[in-house]
Write an enzyme that holds these catalytic residues in place. Structure first.
Site, PDB file in Angstrom:
ATOM      1  N   GLU A 124      -0.096  -5.762 -10.287  1.00 11.40           N
ATOM      2  CA  GLU A 124      -1.493  -5.914  -9.335  1.00 11.40           C
ATOM      3  C   GLU A 124      -1.775  -4.626  -8.697  1.00 11.40           C
ATOM      4  OE1 GLU A 124      -1.420  -9.432  -6.925  1.00 11.40           O
ATOM      5  OE2 GLU A 124      -0.725 -10.791  -8.545  1.00 11.40           O
ATOM      6  N   ASP A 128      -5.859  -1.313  -0.657  1.00 15.32           N
ATOM      7  CA  ASP A 128      -5.678  -0.847   0.870  1.00 15.32           C
ATOM      8  C   ASP A 128      -7.019  -1.501   1.617  1.00 15.32           C
ATOM      9  OD1 ASP A 128      -4.859   0.571   2.771  1.00 15.32           O
ATOM     10  OD2 ASP A 128      -5.342   2.692   2.024  1.00 15.32           O
ATOM     11  N   TYR A 235      -4.962 -12.774  -4.206  1.00 16.19           N
ATOM     12  CA  TYR A 235      -3.648 -12.544  -4.827  1.00 16.19           C
ATOM     13  C   TYR A 235      -2.362 -13.576  -4.554  1.00 16.19           C
ATOM     14  CZ  TYR A 235      -3.222  -9.421  -0.927  1.00 16.19           C
ATOM     15  OH  TYR A 235      -3.136  -9.250   0.404  1.00 16.19           O
ATOM     16  N   CYS A 417     -26.348  28.149  19.003  1.00 19.05           N
ATOM     17  CA  CYS A 417     -26.405  27.744  17.678  1.00 19.05           C
ATOM     18  C   CYS A 417     -26.199  28.631  16.718  1.00 19.05           C
ATOM     19  CB  CYS A 417     -27.823  26.870  17.646  1.00 19.05           C
ATOM     20  SG  CYS A 417     -28.059  26.571  15.900  1.00 19.05           S
ATOM     21  N   CYS A 435     -27.094  21.879  19.599  1.00 14.57           N
ATOM     22  CA  CYS A 435     -28.218  22.891  19.678  1.00 14.57           C
ATOM     23  C   CYS A 435     -29.225  22.281  20.362  1.00 14.57           C
ATOM     24  CB  CYS A 435     -28.348  23.266  18.145  1.00 14.57           C
ATOM     25  SG  CYS A 435     -30.036  24.286  18.105  1.00 14.57           S
TER      26      CYS A 435
HETATM   27  S1  IVH Z   1       1.377  -9.918  -2.073  1.00 16.18           S
HETATM   28  C1  IVH Z   1       4.720 -12.012  -0.011  1.00 16.18           C
HETATM   29  N1  IVH Z   1      -0.371  -8.443  -3.334  1.00 16.18           N
HETATM   30  O1  IVH Z   1       0.101  -5.380   0.850  1.00 16.18           O
HETATM   31  C2  IVH Z   1       3.974 -10.768  -0.534  1.00 16.18           C
HETATM   32  N2  IVH Z   1      -0.233  -7.886  -1.326  1.00 16.18           N
HETATM   33  O2  IVH Z   1       2.808  -4.431   2.039  1.00 16.18           O
HETATM   34  C3  IVH Z   1       2.814 -10.752  -0.155  1.00 16.18           C
HETATM   35  N3  IVH Z   1      -1.524  -5.988  -0.544  1.00 16.18           N
HETATM   36  O3  IVH Z   1       0.272  -7.465   3.629  1.00 16.18           O
HETATM   37  C4  IVH Z   1       1.879  -9.632  -0.375  1.00 16.18           C
HETATM   38  N4  IVH Z   1      -2.717  -5.635  -2.413  1.00 16.18           N
HETATM   39  O4  IVH Z   1      -1.905  -7.018   2.709  1.00 16.18           O
HETATM   40  C5  IVH Z   1       0.331  -8.561  -2.454  1.00 16.18           C
HETATM   41  N5  IVH Z   1      -2.156  -7.483  -4.830  1.00 16.18           N
HETATM   42  C6  IVH Z   1      -1.339  -7.568  -3.667  1.00 16.18           C
HETATM   43  C7  IVH Z   1      -1.469  -6.847  -2.678  1.00 16.18           C
HETATM   44  C8  IVH Z   1      -0.966  -6.737  -1.447  1.00 16.18           C
HETATM   45  C9  IVH Z   1      -2.639  -5.403  -1.127  1.00 16.18           C
HETATM   46  C10 IVH Z   1      -1.147  -5.769   0.748  1.00 16.18           C
HETATM   47  C11 IVH Z   1      -1.131  -6.831   1.767  1.00 16.18           C
HETATM   48  C12 IVH Z   1       0.215  -7.170   2.373  1.00 16.18           C
HETATM   49  C13 IVH Z   1       0.698  -5.690   2.245  1.00 16.18           C
HETATM   50  C14 IVH Z   1       2.241  -5.696   1.886  1.00 16.18           C
END
Ligand code: IVH
Length: 706
Positions: A124, A128, A235, A417, A435
């Site tokens: 997946e 960010d 997720y 300016c 300015c």
């Molecule tokens: S799974 C126990 N899936 O990445 C596993 N995390 O570095 C829990 N994040 O704190 C995380 N996309 O904020 C998972 N598809 C995804 C994600 C994801 C972004 C972030 C999440 C987590 C951080 C871990």
């Protein structure tokens, strides 16, 4: 050693609060936006504590934009804490194929699998944004918590409720207790639009979509969160009353059936080769996804295997994050130019030796302001690190000091300016130099024109900033009124390269369509400093018609008193000025900008308004729908912390009953509603002999009124 409060005079406290606000803001920027703090956490906390102590002792001196009201910064005091029933963990990282092979091998070893046992993973995108845990009981959304330190997060339930992509009720077949985890994020388009709006209202822009999402979610006022375009991908899960599925893939399908968005790039993979192909594929698409991702997460598909694999310290053995390389690059800073913005702000722009960053050639980057250059000791000729943060305007991050050539020269921001040679000044407490020429400056004139046609303003189909620039260059337009006279130049337009008859007709039609414009849009379109969309709407609602608004603003300008002491005395403040400042959320800063804009000496502005007024049909703005009640026409002020409602809810309610909500107590105030810890306003109300109501009295009153 800080002075003992009892020995401080009010002006001294006011001055210290002002300084603290500036200092704390600077630390916040360095910590949250630049990732480069210059003080320890303890030193930072001490500043905030001092601010708190002073504010508690002198509540009437609390600044309108006091650090105590900010969020999106340090663990905000305003949110309750929530202990996660199941901790929110982080992920281990992989950077190359070797790491991926090792990940597979470790899983096989741990589960003691045979050669021909297949390990299926789900890949997946790693979004960010900021992670959140959403709790549902009997299918009903009951609580939202940020990750915090993984064990304890912040209660952001009310704010999360405003996010459309988070369902309030689950549609089908759900476990009685269900915590859904996922990522809150903001898309590139929404991020750019939000920053545009913030720029227009002179608010600090967000450095990247992640900060924008975090700042928007962690607002003390949920009505602000509600206006921010936050999105969500689910997720994983936290506490759950029954197993969610047999495997991650099916879990994701269930998530979807409950009504949560899941990421469409998600794929199943069986081998390291599949994984590398998925990583490369998502990497290639990265810039086109429309939101920021910083890698791909792989998770063992079978949940029974996930359970057996468990965790090592704070990360699961069954998942790993395969990161993308950071979008940074080294290049040479060839020159620093100044860009003059709509409000005259001088922004230093780095002209760079072109370099590819994350697939895009970058030759310009922002240097923000003069302090940014000074703090990093940036010289022209230096080798600098640049970064494209979240696909937005690239920025210069830092200097590689030992690469400085002998002929490198320091930079000094001009005090005139560069566009019109007028004086450029930096006011106390401001980071930018401006300015001072207003509409006389050609750069400000052009930028104001661009703002005038922008999306939140006139929004003329097919007339963007580039066209404005070209038309202005050719002498077809000089001020906003000229846009509505472009039809007199239809012949010239048709002769322009790239413009056929059809496109000219379409443009002229689109312009005609905007000849009728709502008062709120027009006010915003004028590009007055501090007057963003919300303020423009408030002004439009208060004054109703263009003529009434303009007359009032000209009166405000006449009444504005330059004597700081006298301005604090309500008896010496003119009616128009007082009425303006009394609009809730409009304070003296905004009032002064409006007064400045409408100042009789500001001939250019008045001429522009006359000219524009003759071309436009400005639609009156109806006051908000009201029911007739005992509150109709009354002015009310809320102060202190309300318990049964938020300030914004209270305001909306009062307005819907026909009352005017004001931010400050004056003789015109009818009722002051006092919540907990009310400060000087309650006292002032008593002094003026105004009816003071408790929250309960107020509820009784409006209960009877509806
Ligand atoms: S799974 C126990 N899936 O990445 C596993 N995390 O570095 C829990 N994040 O704190 C995380 N996309 O904020 C998972 N598809 C995804 C994600 C994801 C972004 C972030 C999440 C987590 C951080 C871990």
């Amino acid at each position: 050693m800080k002075t003992d409060i009892s020995k401080l005079t009010e002006p001294e406290v006011a001055a210290e609060l002002q300084l603290l606000a500036i200092e704390i803001a600077a630390h916040d920027t360095r910590y949250y936006q630049e990732d480069a703090p210059t003080v320890t956490d303890a030193e930072y906390d001490a500043l905030r504590r001092r601010n708190q102590v002073l504010e508690t002792a002198f509540p009437h001196l609390v600044l309108e934009d006091s650090p105590s009201k900010w969020v999106g910064a340090a663990p905000a005091a305003g949110f309750g804490k929530i202990e996660h029933a199941v901790p929110m963990l982080s992920l281990g990282n992989a950077f190359d194929e070797d790491d991926i092979r090792e990940f597979f091998a470790r899983i096989r070893r741990f589960l003691n699998l045979a050669e021909d046992d297949q390990v299926t993973l789900v890949g997946e995108p790693k979004i960010d944004g900021l992670s959140i845990s959403l709790r549902y009981e009997e299918g009903k959304f009951v609580q939202a918590a940020t990750r915090g330190d993984g064990r304890v997060g912040e209660n952001v339930t009310t704010n999360a409720r405003t996010i459309e992509e988070i369902p309030d009720r689950l549609s089908s077949d759900f476990p009685a207790v269900l915590e859904i985890r996922g990522e809150i994020y903001m898309s590139h388009v929404d991020f750019a639009a939000l920053n545009e709006t913030r720029k227009a209202s002179e608010a600090q822009v967000f450095a990247n979509p992640r900060n924008a999402a975090a700042g928007s979610l962690r607002q003390l006022d949920p009505s602000i969160t509600a206006q921010r375009p936050l999105r969500f991908f689910g997720y994983s899960w936290g506490e759950i009353s029954e197993p969610p599925a047999d495997n991650q893939w099916d879990f994701l399908q269930r998530l979807k059936s409950w009504g949560f968005p899941i990421n469409p790039e998600t794929r199943r993979c069986d081998t390291p080769e599949d994984i590398m192909a998925l990583h490369a594929g998502i990497g290639a698409k990265r810039a086109l996804l429309g939101y920021d991702i910083d890698g791909v997460v792989y998770k063992v598909d079978r949940l029974d295997w996930q359970n057996r694999l468990g965790f090592i310290s704070r990360a699961p053995r069954w998942a790993i994050a395969h990161k993308f390389p950071a979008e940074k690059a080294l290049t040479v800073l060839k020159e620093i130019d100044i860009q003059v913005g709509r409000t005259g702000a001088l922004t230093p722009v780095a002209r760079l030796e072109p370099v590819t960053v994350g697939g895009v050639v970058v030759s310009n980057a922002t240097l923000h302001n003069e302090d940014y250059i000074i703090e990093r000791d940036i010289h022209i000729g230096d080798t600098v690190t640049i970064q494209r943060a979240g696909d937005v305007i690239p920025q210069v991050l830092d200097v590689i000091a030992d690469k400085r050539p002998e002929d490198a020269r320091p930079y000094k921001i001009p005090d005139h300016c560069p566009e019109c040679d007028s004086l450029a000044v930096r006011e106390v407490g401001e980071a930018v130099r401006r300015c001072t020429a207003g509409l006389i400056c050609p750069a400000q004139r052009l930028e104001r024109l661009k703002h005038f046609v922008s999306r939140q303003a006139l929004d003329i189909d097919g007339l963007g900033g580039k066209h404005i620039e070209a038309f202005e260059n050719d002498g077809l337009i000089d001020g906003p009124g000229d846009i509505f006279r472009l039809r007199d130049h239809a012949g010239v337009l048709r002769g322009r390269e790239g413009w056929g008859d059809k496109s000219v007709d379409n443009l002229l039609d689109a312009i005609e369509e905007r000849r009728s414009i709502g008062l709120d849009r027009l006010i915003y379109a004028l590009g007055i400093r501090q007057v963003g969309e919300t303020t423009a709407r408030l002004l439009a609602r208060t004054y109703g018609s263009y003529d009434a608004w303009r007359r009032a603003m000209e009166q405000v300008s006449l009444e504005r008193n330059n004597n700081a002491e006298e301005r604090k005395n309500p008896d010496l403040i003119g009616d128009a000025y007082a009425e303006l400042c009394n609009i809730d959320t409009i304070g003296m800063t905004v009032a002064d900008e409006l007064a400045g804009f409408f100042n009789a000496d500001n001939v250019e502005n008045r001429r522009m308004l006359d000219d524009l007024g003759a071309e436009l049909n400005v639609e009156d703005m109806a006051p908000p729908e009201t029911t007739d009640s005992t509150l109709t026409g009354k002015t009310v002020v809320f102060t202190g912390t309300l318990e049964t409602m938020t300030r914004s809810e209270a305001k909306v309610k009062a307005e819907s009953l026909g009352a005017k909500v004001s931010g400050s107590v004056s003789k015109k105030t009818d009722y002051v509603i006092v919540g907990a810890d009310a400060g000087s306003k309650a006292k002032k109300a008593a002094d003026f002999g105004i009816t003071v109501l408790s929250e309960e009295n107020w509820q009784d009153m409006i209960g009877g009124a509806t």
